[in-house]
Design an enzyme around this catalytic site. Structure first.
Site, PDB file in Angstrom:
ATOM      1  CD  GLU A 170      -4.197  -5.533   3.772  1.00 54.44           C
ATOM      2  OE1 GLU A 170      -4.953  -4.609   4.138  1.00 54.44           O
ATOM      3  OE2 GLU A 170      -2.966  -5.506   3.915  1.00 54.44           O
ATOM      4  CD  GLU A 217      -3.181  -0.822   2.103  1.00 58.29           C
ATOM      5  OE1 GLU A 217      -3.144   0.142   2.866  1.00 58.29           O
ATOM      6  OE2 GLU A 217      -4.133  -1.614   2.042  1.00 58.29           O
TER       7      GLU A 217
END
Ligand code: PNW
Length: 484
Positions: free
Chosen positions: A390, A201
């Site tokens: 995720e 991320e």
């Protein structure tokens, strides 16, 4: 009629109607016979089901076996930075309880587990001398996973940057230090790890850590400096890919896990889908687009103007190093409409009434995001393979007097997202697996222990883990390879 369950009621109706039918079964009669039978949305054979975690969020043992502080140790120990001053000092104590955590994975029936390696365990000073005791912890974890037939997927950077690195991500040398660390880990672990994620991320830690100051290291820098950090981050990724390939066993797969902004067309037609994909590419220009295309878009360079990152010769080729797969972390959708502006799209602001999880104000609920994540990324960049690395939600979980956690909101969130992922899987996009965030309640960054994302409830005083209703639900979905 007596009190019948819905299923019994369906059967009764079906029998009665079957008895009255003379020769043939009509379509509506067949439909009635199906009343109450679960409609299974089966995933392709071999679809991988997993859970994800990250080192600083679960391990604890921050000063053990030679680990030195990361920027998250410093940040969480700075007064006022995290919820009630929570730190990752102990977290889930998975450093000591990893065997128990792997038993939880085994019980769920997952075939894959995504976890991250703490850079400051392996290189306590970020670079220089490695710390063999740090790597040994991961040797133990890997051996235990493999003993249980669970395939490890390893993230090399999930935000715990060694504090000792001079200038942190503001310093271009950190990208080089990262690559040395990545190559070292690949050399020592690729006998047992077949899939590596370079970085988790970019978007989240560069924005929240260096622009908004809500995450470590808590800086609020001007845009030009943040863009340079973003550049150093994607450069680290590219150098890391090269270092992994140079040091790992042949055939090792390399990718990344990015919370790319995903755009959903408000109306599903050709014009609106095109707009969603234009937005997908342009709005992710500094990260996923740069990594998958090896260049910054003209739109990004124009928008940033004098604040655009300074790029050295050869950087973009490194950043665009070919990948084996793309991991997408996805929680929440953006919406787009086609328009006549030069960009061809307009990001539609969400009305304030847009539904979101009551437990987290950023978790807007639009489960179609998983379908469009896979479809947009596939159609724009044609990656060889994709994973949802995720997806999940926090929930205001409470332990009932008899020891249950009835997190129906998490069950509904996950179930609905998976029905849309199922659509992508059955339409032939190369989606290989799904990692639910997260195995356990854990240290949720600036929110400390106030947000619970786990399938297992953790009592942070006793470290007792209790499976929630969602764990039971997920276990059944995995066993059936299907959602209802
Ligand atoms: C991800 N947001 O972070 C991280 O990869 C995990 O470590 C984290 O625990 C999980 O999602 C749940 O939050 C995010 O504010 C943190 O939009 C914040 C946001 C998104 C992702």
């Amino acid at each position: 009629m007596k009190n019948l369950t819905r299923r019994q009621f369906g059967k009764t109706l079906a029998t009665t109607t079957a008895a009255t039918a003379l020769t043939t079964t009509l379509p509506w009669q067949k439909a009635l016979a199906d009343v109450g039978k679960p409609k299974l949305l089966e995933f392709p054979k071999g679809f991988l089901w997993g859970c994800a975690t990250a080192s600083y969020q679960i391990e604890g043992a921050v000063a053990e076996d030679g680990r030195k502080p990361s920027i998250w140790d410093t940040f969480s120990h700075t007064p006022g930075k995290t919820f009630q001053g929570d730190t990752g000092d102990v977290a889930d104590d998975s450093y000591h309880l990893y065997k128990e955590d792997i038993r939880l994975l085994k019980n769920l029936g997952v075939s894959v587990y995504r976890f991250s390696i703490a850079w400051p365990r392996v290189f306590p000073d970020g670079s220089g001398a490695p710390n063999p005791k740090g790597l040994d912890y991961y040797n133990r974890v890997l051996d235990e996973l493999l003993k249980n037939n669970i395939t490890p997927y390893v993230t090399l950077f999930h935000w715990d940057l060694p504090q000792a690195l001079p200038g942190g991500w503001q310093n271009r040398d950190t990208s080089k230090a990262y690559a040395d660390y990545a190559g070292y880990v690949a050399k020592h672990l690729s006998d047992r790890v077949s899939h590596f994620f370079t970085i988790n991320e970019f978007e989240c830690w560069t924005n929240l850590g260096y622009q908004e100051g809500r995450f470590a290291p808590g800086l609020k820098l001007p845009n030009a400096q943040v863009n340079q950090i973003r550049h150093n981050a994607v450069l680290a990724h590219g150098l890391g890919v090269q270092a992994i390939r140079a040091n790992a066993k042949a055939g090792t797969q390399v990718g990344l896990a990015e919370n790319t902004k995903v755009f959903v067309p408000v109306i599903e037609n050709a014009e609106q889908i095109k707009a969603a994909q234009l937005a997908q590419r342009e709005e992710n220009a500094p990260f996923l687009t740069a990594v998958l295309e090896g260049k910054y878009t003209d739109g990004y360079l124009q928008r940033e103007g004098a604040n655009a990152p300074k790029v050295e010769p050869g950087d973009m080729k490194i950043i665009g190093s070919p990948l084996d797969f793309v991991g997408i972390n996805s929680y929440t959708p953006g919406y787009v409409e086609a328009d006549s502006s030069p960009s061809g799209y307009k990001v539609v602001p969400r009305p304030t009434s847009f539904p979101r999880m009551a437990s987290a104000n950023w978790l807007f609920i639009g489960p179609e995001v998983l379908y469009w994540a896979v479809r947009n990324v596939s159609e724009i960049w044609n990656p060889k393979a994709l994973y949802i690395t995720e997806n999940g939600t926090s929930s205001d979980d409470v332990l009932t007097a008899d020891g249950h956690i009835e997190d129906t909101d998490r069950v509904m969130y996950v179930r609905n997202h998976l029905t849309h992922l199922h659509r992508a899987a059955t339409e032939g996009y190369p989606i290989k697996g799904y990692f639910l965030w997260s195995l356990l309640d854990n240290f949720e960054w600036a929110d400390g222990y106030s947000k619970r994302f786990g399938l297992h409830y953790v009592d942070f005083k006793t470290q007792v883990r209790t499976p929630k209703l969602s764990a039971q639900w997920y276990k059944e979905a995995i066993a059936k390879n299907a959602v209802e």
